[in-house]
Design an enzyme around this catalytic site. Structure first.
Site, PDB file in Angstrom:
ATOM      1  N   SER A  77       6.753  56.234  59.652  1.00 45.75           N
ATOM      2  CA  SER A  77       7.474  55.040  60.104  1.00 45.75           C
ATOM      3  C   SER A  77       6.763  54.283  61.226  1.00 45.75           C
ATOM      4  O   SER A  77       7.403  53.791  62.149  1.00 45.75           O
ATOM      5  CB  SER A  77       8.908  55.412  60.509  1.00 45.75           C
ATOM      6  OG  SER A  77       9.611  55.958  59.409  1.00 45.75           O
ATOM      7  N   ASN A  82      -1.444  53.731  53.392  1.00 44.16           N
ATOM      8  CA  ASN A  82      -1.226  54.603  52.233  1.00 44.16           C
ATOM      9  C   ASN A  82      -0.198  53.901  51.359  1.00 44.16           C
ATOM     10  O   ASN A  82       0.978  53.878  51.684  1.00 44.16           O
ATOM     11  CB  ASN A  82      -0.708  55.970  52.708  1.00 44.16           C
ATOM     12  CG  ASN A  82      -0.255  56.843  51.545  1.00 44.16           C
ATOM     13  OD1 ASN A  82      -0.599  56.590  50.394  1.00 44.16           O
ATOM     14  ND2 ASN A  82       0.537  57.869  51.846  1.00 44.16           N
ATOM     15  N   GLU A 133       1.836  64.117  60.209  1.00 39.90           N
ATOM     16  CA  GLU A 133       2.970  63.358  59.679  1.00 39.90           C
ATOM     17  C   GLU A 133       4.181  64.278  59.537  1.00 39.90           C
ATOM     18  O   GLU A 133       4.290  65.008  58.550  1.00 39.90           O
ATOM     19  CB  GLU A 133       2.633  62.780  58.302  1.00 39.90           C
ATOM     20  CG  GLU A 133       1.469  61.825  58.295  1.00 39.90           C
ATOM     21  CD  GLU A 133       1.509  60.883  57.096  1.00 39.90           C
ATOM     22  OE1 GLU A 133       1.367  59.683  57.319  1.00 39.90           O
ATOM     23  OE2 GLU A 133       1.709  61.349  55.958  1.00 39.90           O
ATOM     24  N   GLU A 178       3.967  64.380  50.200  1.00 37.17           N
ATOM     25  CA  GLU A 178       4.544  64.164  48.866  1.00 37.17           C
ATOM     26  C   GLU A 178       3.793  64.964  47.810  1.00 37.17           C
ATOM     27  O   GLU A 178       4.392  65.454  46.849  1.00 37.17           O
ATOM     28  CB  GLU A 178       4.557  62.653  48.552  1.00 37.17           C
ATOM     29  CG  GLU A 178       5.624  61.940  49.382  1.00 37.17           C
ATOM     30  CD  GLU A 178       5.290  60.522  49.807  1.00 37.17           C
ATOM     31  OE1 GLU A 178       4.406  59.891  49.187  1.00 37.17           O
ATOM     32  OE2 GLU A 178       5.917  60.039  50.777  1.00 37.17           O
ATOM     33  N   LYS A 204       0.794  54.635  48.364  1.00 37.49           N
ATOM     34  CA  LYS A 204       1.567  55.511  47.463  1.00 37.49           C
ATOM     35  C   LYS A 204       1.591  54.900  46.053  1.00 37.49           C
ATOM     36  O   LYS A 204       0.610  54.286  45.655  1.00 37.49           O
ATOM     37  CB  LYS A 204       2.969  55.738  48.036  1.00 37.49           C
ATOM     38  CG  LYS A 204       2.911  56.139  49.526  1.00 37.49           C
ATOM     39  CD  LYS A 204       4.204  56.620  50.069  1.00 37.49           C
ATOM     40  CE  LYS A 204       4.005  57.009  51.536  1.00 37.49           C
ATOM     41  NZ  LYS A 204       5.168  57.637  52.112  1.00 37.49           N
ATOM     42  N   GLY A 255       9.009  57.470  55.864  1.00 41.46           N
ATOM     43  CA  GLY A 255       9.858  56.579  55.073  1.00 41.46           C
ATOM     44  C   GLY A 255      11.304  56.572  55.505  1.00 41.46           C
ATOM     45  O   GLY A 255      12.164  56.035  54.803  1.00 41.46           O
ATOM     46  N   HIS A 295      -1.149  65.007  51.271  1.00 47.83           N
ATOM     47  CA  HIS A 295       0.024  64.261  51.748  1.00 47.83           C
ATOM     48  C   HIS A 295       1.278  65.091  51.447  1.00 47.83           C
ATOM     49  O   HIS A 295       1.328  65.812  50.445  1.00 47.83           O
ATOM     50  CB  HIS A 295       0.097  62.899  51.052  1.00 47.83           C
ATOM     51  CG  HIS A 295       1.150  62.023  51.650  1.00 47.83           C
ATOM     52  ND1 HIS A 295       2.474  62.127  51.309  1.00 47.83           N
ATOM     53  CD2 HIS A 295       1.079  61.085  52.619  1.00 47.83           C
ATOM     54  CE1 HIS A 295       3.173  61.260  52.036  1.00 47.83           C
ATOM     55  NE2 HIS A 295       2.353  60.607  52.837  1.00 47.83           N
TER      56      HIS A 295
END
Ligand code: PGA
Length: 249
Positions: free
Chosen positions: A213, A9, A167, A97, A11, A173, A95
């Protein structure tokens, strides 16, 4: 047996030139890999030129988002058919985000899933809890809610073919990974929940990834867990060298 599935991914990273350079290198590094499904979900503008490089290879492409309407007055949005037309097989839906920064809720994500299926795109539905929910022991409830709402009205035959990425937000991250045992605990819970919502065959067929991660040094122990079928990889998917190491776990 479920085939392992490693997806990147990207991003909001990479221009067209950088994207083409990366997949050109990755293609060489993973050309011999036959026992793992590989995909990169990339910014939409990069997908067409990337497809010129990876069409007819073992690297599939995915989008990072779609809108749920087929066409029309939705300035700035992309339809599933558009994403398909540039060579995508996959699309990430929900996702964290998108949920956190862009306010996407489970009802909207449910509509996006249905539209993706209608266009024969395979969705990668992201679910997972925040740190406070993990600390309060509420993470089972969080993913249960996300599955009930997200999969509402979706048929077993579609669910068998889709992917779920668990996730936890506190691991994305941050360099902090869920331990393989923590990931296995909740991913086996997700599989049981799919069995309850559908049936055992559907639960056995659906692929469930871990994301947060994932790096070359920790992928092996994550993939060794019986219910974890793959990884959704952010930062470490940006470089061909590190992503190829994860693919060859
Ligand atoms: P990360 O991102 O691997 O950089 O933690 C994972 C993701 O957000 O899908």
């Amino acid at each position: 047996m479920r085939r392992p599935f490693i997806a990147g991914n990207w991003k909001m990273n990479k221009t067209v030139d950088q994207a083409v350079e990366m997949v050109t290198e990755l293609k060489k590094l993973v050309s011999g890999v036959e026992d793992v499904d590989i995909a990169i979900c990339a910014p939409a503008v990069n997908l067409y030129p990337m497809n010129e490089v990876v069409a007819d290879t073992n690297i599939a492409l995915g989008a990072e988002n779609i809108y749920w309407k087929e066409s029309g007055a939705y300035t700035g949005e992309l339809s599933p058919a558009m994403i398909k037309s540039v060579g995508c097989q996959y699309v990430i839906i929900g996702h964290s985000e998108r949920r956190e920064i862009f306010g996407e809720n489970d009802q909207l994500l449910n509509l996006k899933l249905k539209t993706a299926f209608a266009e024969d795109l395979k969705p990668i539905l992201c679910i997972g809890e925040k740190l406070a929910e993990r600390e309060a022991g509420a993470y089972f409830d969080r993913v249960k809610f996300q599955l009930d709402a997200g999969l509402s009205g979706i048929e077993a035959e579609n669910v068998k073919d889709m992917v779920i990425a668990y996730e936890p937000l506190w691991a994305i991250g941050t360099g902090e990974t869920a331990t393989p045992e923590q990931a296995e605990e909740i991913i086996s819970f997700i599989r049981e929940k799919i069995a309850k919502l559908y049936d055992q065959a559907t639960a056995e067929a659906i692929r469930i990834q871990y994301g947060g991660s994932v790096k070359p040094h920790n992928v092996k122990e994550i993939m060794a867990q019986p219910n974890i079928d793959g990884a959704l990889v952010g930062g470490a998917s940006l470089e061909a060298e590190s992503f190829s190491k994860i693919i060859k776990f």
